[in-house]
Design an enzyme around this catalytic site. Structure first.
Site, PDB file in Angstrom:
ATOM      1  N   THR A  84       3.321 -26.727  52.990  1.00  0.00           N
ATOM      2  CA  THR A  84       4.227 -26.521  52.077  1.00  0.00           C
ATOM      3  C   THR A  84       3.230 -26.392  50.741  1.00  0.00           C
ATOM      4  OG1 THR A  84       6.115 -27.614  52.981  1.00  0.00           O
ATOM      5  CG2 THR A  84       5.988 -27.484  50.558  1.00  0.00           C
TER       6      THR A  84
ATOM      7  N   VAL B 248      17.781 -28.863  55.366  1.00  0.00           N
ATOM      8  CA  VAL B 248      16.999 -28.707  54.139  1.00  0.00           C
ATOM      9  C   VAL B 248      16.248 -29.843  53.607  1.00  0.00           C
ATOM     10  CG1 VAL B 248      17.288 -28.092  51.759  1.00  0.00           C
ATOM     11  CG2 VAL B 248      18.900 -26.838  53.437  1.00  0.00           C
TER      12      VAL B 248
ATOM     13  N   ASP C  94      13.185 -31.470  50.727  1.00  0.00           N
ATOM     14  CA  ASP C  94      13.088 -31.744  49.279  1.00  0.00           C
ATOM     15  C   ASP C  94      12.497 -30.478  48.539  1.00  0.00           C
ATOM     16  OD1 ASP C  94      10.496 -32.084  50.736  1.00  0.00           O
ATOM     17  OD2 ASP C  94       9.826 -32.496  48.693  1.00  0.00           O
TER      18      ASP C  94
ATOM     19  N   THR D 148       5.226 -32.690  48.312  1.00  0.00           N
ATOM     20  CA  THR D 148       5.217 -32.017  49.568  1.00  0.00           C
ATOM     21  C   THR D 148       5.207 -33.253  50.651  1.00  0.00           C
ATOM     22  OG1 THR D 148       3.798 -30.626  50.995  1.00  0.00           O
ATOM     23  CG2 THR D 148       2.567 -31.820  49.151  1.00  0.00           C
ATOM     24  N   GLY D 149       5.337 -32.914  51.869  1.00  0.00           N
ATOM     25  CA  GLY D 149       5.359 -34.001  52.790  1.00  0.00           C
ATOM     26  C   GLY D 149       6.639 -34.475  53.484  1.00  0.00           C
TER      27      GLY D 149
ATOM     28  N   GLY E  90      10.129 -34.406  53.612  1.00  0.00           N
ATOM     29  CA  GLY E  90      11.133 -34.188  52.668  1.00  0.00           C
ATOM     30  C   GLY E  90      12.043 -35.345  52.486  1.00  0.00           C
TER      31      GLY E  90
HETATM   32  C1  SD4 Z   1      10.194 -30.515  53.837  1.00  0.00           C
HETATM   33  N1  SD4 Z   1       8.523 -31.107  52.177  1.00  0.00           N
HETATM   34  O1  SD4 Z   1      10.842 -29.525  54.176  1.00  0.00           O
HETATM   35  C2  SD4 Z   1       8.781 -30.337  53.133  1.00  0.00           C
HETATM   36  C3  SD4 Z   1       7.732 -30.260  54.141  1.00  0.00           C
HETATM   37  C4  SD4 Z   1       6.307 -30.288  53.693  1.00  0.00           C
HETATM   38  O2  SD4 Z   1       4.023 -29.961  53.744  1.00  0.00           O
HETATM   39  O3  SD4 Z   1       6.004 -30.524  52.592  1.00  0.00           O
HETATM   40  N2  SD4 Z   1       5.448 -29.864  54.358  1.00  0.00           N
HETATM   41  O4  SD4 Z   1      10.405 -31.785  54.114  1.00  0.00           O
END
Ligand code: SD4
Length: 294
Positions: free
Chosen positions: A157, A185, A187, A207-208, A210
């Site tokens: 992301t 959905v 974050d 990011t990560g 969510g």
């Molecule tokens: C999510 N935060 O949809 C996003 C995924 C993400 O690197 O950041 N991936 O949860």
């Protein structure tokens, strides 16, 4: 002075280079962030954003994006949007052309088309192959949402932050977690979770994982830390540490927060796995590496 941040190694590099080009061309802060994300969305090798990204459990690519300006707190977002690129530009249109903050699914797609964006097939040969491999499994592995079999990290992301002359902005774009439930959905399009910007404090993004970042209202909390006088680095570390103390299960997968102060200072913190981020200052993009703080 202008400072732009952009998340992850290769996706962040694609974004920061496009952002840098827009910056040299004299674009506004929002133009710079939008250009960075639009370039990453259009880059087919990036697996968690835009074209060629890993689809949901039904094989459909559903995109989330958001953008916020710190001067007026105006923001726009789309979630679960199919067939349209760049999702970040549609999110910006939601901000500038409607009285709303977020449009979802079919509504977002129809709005995009009404704004002149042509629907297109966002799949590539690679995204189709990854989906076929996933669909062929008898028992769908739950950790597929975080890692795919060929070792490609699904966390790509792109979240971008910018500050110039005391004005800040934030934006994010993603296809969300790999093979997510249809309609899920994360974050990234949620103002306060995936991004936040306020010219009275600074900008933050995430990011990560969510679900965990959302539960802790990560980006808003980082900005509130800046408001209390913490540096961007201190505020990011505080939020990741307190998120994990409150919910120890949040360390099961990667999560990151990043922030930029009104003076151009910046920071980031992560859990579970190391993280790379690009910083553009004085026209020169530099990659920085972060080890987990907890
Ligand atoms: C999510 N935060 O949809 C996003 C995924 C993400 O690197 O950041 N991936 O949860």
């Amino acid at each position: 002075m202008k400072t732009i941040l952009s998340t992850w190694d290769r996706p962040g590099q694609v974004a920061i280079e496009a952002a840098s080009k827009m910056s040299k061309g004299g674009g506004s802060l929002l133009d710079i962030l939008e250009a960075g994300l639009a370039a990453s969305e259009d880059y087919p090798e990036l697996v968690a954003i835009g074209r060629g990204s890993i689809p949901n459990s039904e094989g459909r690519i559903q995109l989330d994006a958001s953008i916020m300006t710190g001067d007026t707190l105006e923001c726009g977002a789309v979630c679960g949007m199919e067939d349209v690129l760049p999702a970040i530009s549609v999110a910006r249109k939601v901000m500038t052309e409607t009285d709303h903050v977020m449009l979802c699914g079919e509504g977002a797609r129809n709005f995009a088309i009404s704004q002149g964006y042509a629907p297109q097939n966002l799949h590539t040969a690679d995204s189709c192959r990854r989906y076929s491999e996933f669909a062929a499994q008898d028992e769908k592995r739950k950790d597929y949402v975080h890692t795919v079999d060929d070792g490609v990290p699904t966390h790509d992301t792109v979240t971008v932050l910018g500050v110039e002359n005391g004005k800040c902005a934030a934006a994010s774009s993603t296809s969300g977690l790999a093979f997510k439930l249809p309609g899920r959905v994360g974050d990234s399009p949620i103002v306060g979770a995936g991004i936040y910007a306020d010219d009275l404090a600074g900008a933050a993004g995430a990011t990560g994982w969510g679900e965990e970042l959302w539960k802790t209202a990560a980006s808003f909390r980082v900005v509130e830390g800046l408001r209390r006088g913490l540096t961007p680095q201190e505020s990011c570390e505080e939020v990741i540490t307190s998120m994990v103390r409150r919910r120890p299960e949040a360390t099961k997968y990667p999560s990151v927060v990043l922030a930029v102060g009104l003076d151009g200072s910046w920071g980031a913190a992560c859990c579970f796995r190391a993280f790379d981020m690009w910083v553009l200052q004085d026209g020169l993009p530099v990659k920085h590496h972060f080890e987990p703080v907890i």
